[in-house]
Design an enzyme around this catalytic site. Structure first.
Site, PDB file in Angstrom:
ATOM      1  N   TYR A   1       0.827  -1.225   0.000  1.00 47.08           N
ATOM      2  CA  TYR A   1       0.000   0.000   0.000  1.00 47.08           C
ATOM      3  C   TYR A   1       0.861   1.276   0.000  1.00 47.08           C
ATOM      4  CZ  TYR A   1      -3.208   3.502   2.025  1.00 47.08           C
ATOM      5  OH  TYR A   1      -3.918   4.634   2.297  1.00 47.08           O
TER       6      TYR A   1
ATOM      7  N   SER B   1       3.677 -11.345  -0.407  1.00 43.47           N
ATOM      8  CA  SER B   1       2.894 -12.010   0.642  1.00 43.47           C
ATOM      9  C   SER B   1       1.636 -11.214   0.970  1.00 43.47           C
ATOM     10  CB  SER B   1       3.735 -12.209   1.909  1.00 43.47           C
ATOM     11  OG  SER B   1       4.243 -10.974   2.364  1.00 43.47           O
TER      12      SER B   1
ATOM     13  N   SER C   1       6.119   3.631  13.200  1.00 43.62           N
ATOM     14  CA  SER C   1       4.698   3.890  13.433  1.00 43.62           C
ATOM     15  C   SER C   1       4.521   4.713  14.694  1.00 43.62           C
ATOM     16  CB  SER C   1       3.990   2.550  13.602  1.00 43.62           C
ATOM     17  OG  SER C   1       2.705   2.731  14.148  1.00 43.62           O
TER      18      SER C   1
ATOM     19  N   TYR D   1       3.619  -6.519  17.165  1.00 42.13           N
ATOM     20  CA  TYR D   1       3.844  -5.677  15.979  1.00 42.13           C
ATOM     21  C   TYR D   1       4.491  -4.353  16.396  1.00 42.13           C
ATOM     22  CZ  TYR D   1       2.912  -2.069  12.540  1.00 42.13           C
ATOM     23  OH  TYR D   1       3.072  -1.001  11.691  1.00 42.13           O
TER      24      TYR D   1
ATOM     25  N   LYS E   1       8.503  -2.495  15.771  1.00 47.01           N
ATOM     26  CA  LYS E   1       8.832  -1.142  15.275  1.00 47.01           C
ATOM     27  C   LYS E   1       9.809  -0.456  16.235  1.00 47.01           C
ATOM     28  CE  LYS E   1       6.551  -1.388  11.550  1.00 47.01           C
ATOM     29  NZ  LYS E   1       7.281  -1.534  10.303  1.00 47.01           N
TER      30      LYS E   1
ATOM     31  N   ASN F   1      -8.593  -1.731  10.021  1.00 45.24           N
ATOM     32  CA  ASN F   1      -8.485  -0.275  10.138  1.00 45.24           C
ATOM     33  C   ASN F   1      -9.758   0.418   9.662  1.00 45.24           C
ATOM     34  OD1 ASN F   1      -5.249  -1.037   9.255  1.00 45.24           O
ATOM     35  ND2 ASN F   1      -5.678   0.011  11.160  1.00 45.24           N
TER      36      ASN F   1
ATOM     37  N   ARG G   1      -7.880  10.343  15.780  1.00 50.75           N
ATOM     38  CA  ARG G   1      -6.603   9.957  15.162  1.00 50.75           C
ATOM     39  C   ARG G   1      -6.161  11.028  14.172  1.00 50.75           C
ATOM     40  NH1 ARG G   1      -7.258   6.935  18.620  1.00 50.75           N
ATOM     41  NH2 ARG G   1      -7.020   4.666  18.714  1.00 50.75           N
TER      42      ARG G   1
ATOM     43  N   GLY H   1      -7.007  -2.088  23.916  1.00 49.12           N
ATOM     44  CA  GLY H   1      -5.706  -1.586  23.451  1.00 49.12           C
ATOM     45  C   GLY H   1      -5.772  -0.241  22.745  1.00 49.12           C
TER      46      GLY H   1
HETATM   47  P1  NAD Z   1       1.515  -3.670   3.051  1.00 52.98           P
HETATM   48  O1  NAD Z   1       1.286  -4.996   3.668  1.00 52.98           O
HETATM   49  O2  NAD Z   1       0.536  -3.179   2.052  1.00 52.98           O
HETATM   50  O3  NAD Z   1       2.972  -3.632   2.371  1.00 52.98           O
HETATM   51  C1  NAD Z   1       4.056  -4.382   2.876  1.00 52.98           C
HETATM   52  C2  NAD Z   1       4.661  -5.143   1.703  1.00 52.98           C
HETATM   53  O4  NAD Z   1       5.788  -5.878   2.168  1.00 52.98           O
HETATM   54  C3  NAD Z   1       3.701  -6.151   1.063  1.00 52.98           C
HETATM   55  O5  NAD Z   1       3.656  -5.918  -0.332  1.00 52.98           O
HETATM   56  C4  NAD Z   1       4.309  -7.509   1.387  1.00 52.98           C
HETATM   57  O6  NAD Z   1       4.094  -8.442   0.337  1.00 52.98           O
HETATM   58  C5  NAD Z   1       5.770  -7.171   1.557  1.00 52.98           C
HETATM   59  N1  NAD Z   1       6.552  -8.037   2.448  1.00 52.98           N
HETATM   60  C6  NAD Z   1       6.283  -8.417   3.724  1.00 52.98           C
HETATM   61  N2  NAD Z   1       7.291  -9.160   4.204  1.00 52.98           N
HETATM   62  C7  NAD Z   1       8.224  -9.270   3.218  1.00 52.98           C
HETATM   63  C8  NAD Z   1       9.490  -9.901   3.111  1.00 52.98           C
HETATM   64  N3  NAD Z   1      10.011 -10.607   4.124  1.00 52.98           N
HETATM   65  N4  NAD Z   1      10.155  -9.804   1.950  1.00 52.98           N
HETATM   66  C9  NAD Z   1       9.650  -9.107   0.910  1.00 52.98           C
HETATM   67  N5  NAD Z   1       8.465  -8.480   0.950  1.00 52.98           N
HETATM   68  C10 NAD Z   1       7.763  -8.554   2.100  1.00 52.98           C
HETATM   69  O7  NAD Z   1       1.698  -2.619   4.246  1.00 52.98           O
HETATM   70  P2  NAD Z   1       1.752  -1.024   4.195  1.00 52.98           P
HETATM   71  O8  NAD Z   1       0.490  -0.517   4.812  1.00 52.98           O
HETATM   72  O9  NAD Z   1       2.144  -0.551   2.862  1.00 52.98           O
HETATM   73  O10 NAD Z   1       2.907  -0.772   5.250  1.00 52.98           O
HETATM   74  C11 NAD Z   1       4.256  -0.598   4.859  1.00 52.98           C
HETATM   75  C12 NAD Z   1       5.123  -0.443   6.084  1.00 52.98           C
HETATM   76  O11 NAD Z   1       4.657   0.655   6.857  1.00 52.98           O
HETATM   77  C13 NAD Z   1       5.084  -1.657   7.024  1.00 52.98           C
HETATM   78  O12 NAD Z   1       6.371  -1.846   7.569  1.00 52.98           O
HETATM   79  C14 NAD Z   1       4.106  -1.236   8.105  1.00 52.98           C
HETATM   80  O13 NAD Z   1       4.350  -1.893   9.318  1.00 52.98           O
HETATM   81  C15 NAD Z   1       4.419   0.254   8.195  1.00 52.98           C
HETATM   82  N6  NAD Z   1       3.287   1.033   8.739  1.00 52.98           N
HETATM   83  C16 NAD Z   1       2.053   0.940   8.140  1.00 52.98           C
HETATM   84  C17 NAD Z   1       0.989   1.659   8.666  1.00 52.98           C
HETATM   85  C18 NAD Z   1      -0.379   1.556   8.029  1.00 52.98           C
HETATM   86  O14 NAD Z   1      -1.352   1.995   8.648  1.00 52.98           O
HETATM   87  N7  NAD Z   1      -0.539   1.050   6.825  1.00 52.98           N
HETATM   88  C19 NAD Z   1       1.167   2.471   9.797  1.00 52.98           C
HETATM   89  C20 NAD Z   1       2.444   2.551  10.369  1.00 52.98           C
HETATM   90  C21 NAD Z   1       3.497   1.821   9.828  1.00 52.98           C
HETATM   91  C1  UD1 Z   2      -4.115   0.674  14.486  1.00 49.51           C
HETATM   92  C2  UD1 Z   2      -3.207  -0.167  15.360  1.00 49.51           C
HETATM   93  C3  UD1 Z   2      -1.836   0.478  15.409  1.00 49.51           C
HETATM   94  C4  UD1 Z   2      -1.265   0.602  14.002  1.00 49.51           C
HETATM   95  C5  UD1 Z   2      -2.251   1.396  13.138  1.00 49.51           C
HETATM   96  C6  UD1 Z   2      -1.789   1.367  11.710  1.00 49.51           C
HETATM   97  C7  UD1 Z   2      -4.653  -1.295  16.983  1.00 49.51           C
HETATM   98  C8  UD1 Z   2      -5.047  -1.378  18.424  1.00 49.51           C
HETATM   99  N1  UD1 Z   2      -3.778  -0.299  16.685  1.00 49.51           N
HETATM  100  O1  UD1 Z   2      -4.166   1.958  15.038  1.00 49.51           O
HETATM  101  O2  UD1 Z   2      -0.948  -0.304  16.184  1.00 49.51           O
HETATM  102  O3  UD1 Z   2      -0.024   1.277  14.027  1.00 49.51           O
HETATM  103  O4  UD1 Z   2      -3.554   0.776  13.192  1.00 49.51           O
HETATM  104  O5  UD1 Z   2      -2.607   2.135  10.919  1.00 49.51           O
HETATM  105  O6  UD1 Z   2      -5.091  -2.087  16.165  1.00 49.51           O
HETATM  106  N2  UD1 Z   2     -12.336   2.112  14.555  1.00 49.51           N
HETATM  107  C9  UD1 Z   2     -13.701   1.876  14.642  1.00 49.51           C
HETATM  108  N3  UD1 Z   2     -14.214   0.850  13.913  1.00 49.51           N
HETATM  109  C10 UD1 Z   2     -13.460   0.047  13.108  1.00 49.51           C
HETATM  110  C11 UD1 Z   2     -12.061   0.308  13.012  1.00 49.51           C
HETATM  111  C12 UD1 Z   2     -11.531   1.336  13.758  1.00 49.51           C
HETATM  112  O7  UD1 Z   2     -14.415   2.582  15.350  1.00 49.51           O
HETATM  113  O8  UD1 Z   2     -13.996  -0.882  12.494  1.00 49.51           O
HETATM  114  C13 UD1 Z   2     -11.766   3.250  15.298  1.00 49.51           C
HETATM  115  C14 UD1 Z   2     -10.679   2.882  16.312  1.00 49.51           C
HETATM  116  O9  UD1 Z   2     -11.250   2.594  17.558  1.00 49.51           O
HETATM  117  C15 UD1 Z   2      -9.821   4.151  16.315  1.00 49.51           C
HETATM  118  C16 UD1 Z   2      -9.958   4.679  14.875  1.00 49.51           C
HETATM  119  O10 UD1 Z   2     -11.144   4.090  14.351  1.00 49.51           O
HETATM  120  O11 UD1 Z   2     -10.367   5.114  17.192  1.00 49.51           O
HETATM  121  C17 UD1 Z   2      -8.790   4.310  13.982  1.00 49.51           C
HETATM  122  O12 UD1 Z   2      -8.578   2.901  14.051  1.00 49.51           O
HETATM  123  P1  UD1 Z   2      -7.500   2.149  13.131  1.00 49.51           P
HETATM  124  O13 UD1 Z   2      -7.713   2.544  11.723  1.00 49.51           O
HETATM  125  O14 UD1 Z   2      -7.577   0.696  13.466  1.00 49.51           O
HETATM  126  O15 UD1 Z   2      -6.098   2.747  13.580  1.00 49.51           O
HETATM  127  P2  UD1 Z   2      -5.436   2.856  15.044  1.00 49.51           P
HETATM  128  O16 UD1 Z   2      -6.329   2.350  16.106  1.00 49.51           O
HETATM  129  O17 UD1 Z   2      -4.940   4.238  15.202  1.00 49.51           O
END
Ligand code: NAD
Ligand code: UD1
Length: 339
Positions: free
Chosen positions: A11, A34, A124, A148, A152, A198, A230, A291
């Site tokens: 993503y 994956s 994160s 998770y 980080k 999410n 958020r 949480g």
């Molecule tokens: P995503 O799952 O869409 O992308 C991660 C990609 O990494 C995937 O395409 C997956 O196939 C690949 N991958 C996983 N393990 C691998 C490996 N061992 N070797 C090669 N490829 C591998 O996730 P995203 O939302 O794009 O997130 C990207 C990064 O940002 C992640 O590290 C995630 O933890 C971090 N992050 C995401 C969010 C969020 O809300 N999306 C928030 C904070 C941090």
């Molecule tokens: C979640 C993760 C956080 C991670 C982040 C990545 C948990 C407890 N935390 O955070 O570790 O880094 O995603 O983006 O999972 N909500 C609803 N209904 C839903 C989904 C969410 O009301 O179906 C609310 C949640 O309570 C929160 C807000 O929407 O208040 C955002 O939730 P979410 O998108 O899951 O993100 P985080 O909780 O911030």
């Protein structure tokens, strides 16, 4: 710059590849698919008109990664690859520690071996734990509630220690708040497998009729309307933040929040989504999710002062682009049993 992007078909990685290519950088993606698909590559190429070099490979496989580093001469690495499902990490901790920590260590060691000096890491806001918002980079990190989150915090420490021991290895730790939305073309976006954890993907699936109703997790927090607050940040703003971080990375370890600095409640987001897109999002109020914090938003001033980066897109843009992507997708409504 020639940039290695791990997780580049995911993503955030795919949007960042678009920004990198549009800023004139070249990109090599390594992803084991994956949690993503090869189709995303074609979409990145069709948006940018540029070719992308792709390896379907696991980042934890040091031998094949060494060959990739030998074959290319990288100026920097952006490391997105990793697992990110919070709930799954509680049930399968070793899967998370192995993939998220090992990939970071393998990549850092290969950077040292091949003299790659710039490393940008996807961290994160979860590393702030229960600190009070706004979250500031100088805060002491508090324990997170799940493996998770711990991967980080540990990856940040590992990269910082490696950088301290190796003055030519420069690291930018980017703490994302809540990335949402999609590229304005609607060709790439977020498509989680199964039931979304999410908020925004759940909202778009309810709007499309894939799921019946959103469950709002609690309306009794100490917030503007009782629902959780958020800092939602448009994924294209986030993508541009990576370019700024890479281009400004000259020495040592840097830590930046990537957020807007503004909090939005769940109910405010639902209302904005309905207004902008003119689609209903039915919801029920249910119990709090264990949480969850009441409020989490960034102090976004450091990235602005040091990188010249601020988020330009607002909550309306995020809702519009998320819906544009979802409404183009072929995902259909589920039957009563599948929901
Ligand atoms: P995503 O799952 O869409 O992308 C991660 C990609 O990494 C995937 O395409 C997956 O196939 C690949 N991958 C996983 N393990 C691998 C490996 N061992 N070797 C090669 N490829 C591998 O996730 P995203 O939302 O794009 O997130 C990207 C990064 O940002 C992640 O590290 C995630 O933890 C971090 N992050 C995401 C969010 C969020 O809300 N999306 C928030 C904070 C941090
Ligand atoms: C979640 C993760 C956080 C991670 C982040 C990545 C948990 C407890 N935390 O955070 O570790 O880094 O995603 O983006 O999972 N909500 C609803 N209904 C839903 C989904 C969410 O009301 O179906 C609310 C949640 O309570 C929160 C807000 O929407 O208040 C955002 O939730 P979410 O998108 O899951 O993100 P985080 O909780 O911030």
């Amino acid at each position: 710059m020639n940039v290695l992007v791990t997780g580049g078909t995911g993503y955030i990685g795919s949007h960042t590849c678009v920004s990198l290519l549009q800023a004139g950088h070249s990109v090599v993606i390594v992803d084991n698919l994956s949690n993503s698909s090869r189709e995303t590559l074609e979409q990145i190429e069709s948006i940018t008109g540029e070719e992308v070099m792709f390896y379907e490979n696991d980042v934890t496989d040091e031998k094949t990664m060494d060959e990739i580093f030998t074959h290319h001469s990288f100026d920097g690495v952006i490391h997105f690859a990793g697992f990110k499902a919070v709930g799954e990490s509680v049930n399968l901790p070793s899967k998370y520690y192995r993939n998220n920590l090992l990939s970071t260590i393998v990549l850092a060691d290969l950077c040292l071996k091949h003299n790659v000096e710039k490393f940008v890491f996807s961290s994160s806001a979860t590393v702030y734990g229960e600190n009070a918002s706004p979250m500031v980079e100088s805060m002491e990190l508090l324990p997170t509630t799940n493996p998770y989150g711990e991967t980080k915090a540990m990856s940040e420490r590992i990269l910082s220690d490696i950088s301290k021991a190796n003055p030519n290895f420069h690291v930018s730790l980017l703490r994302y708040f809540n990335p949402v939305g999609a590229h304005e073309s609607g060709l790439i976006g977020e498509s989680p497998n199964g039931i979304p954890n999410n908020l925004m993907p759940y909202v778009t699936q309810v709007a499309k009729g894939i799921r019946e109703k959103l469950s709002v997790f609690g309306d009794d927090y100490d917030t503007v309307d009782g629902s959780g607050v958020r800092d939602y940040v448009h994924v294209m703003d986030l993508a541009e933040g990576h370019i700024a971080a890479l281009e400004h990375l000259e020495e040592g370890v840097r830590v930046y929040n990537l957020g807007t600095g503004k909090g939005t409640s769940v109910l405010e987001l639902v209302e904005a989504f309905e207004q902008v897109n003119q689609v209903p999002v039915p919801y029920d109020i249910v119990q709090r999710r264990p949480g969850d914090l009441a409020t989490c938003f960034a102090d976004a001033s450091k990235a602005e002062n040091e990188l010249g980066w601020t988020a330009k897109r607002g909550i309306q843009d995020m809702c519009r682009d998320a819906w544009n992507y979802q409404s183009r997708s072929s995902q259909e409504a589920l039957s009563e049993n599948e929901r």
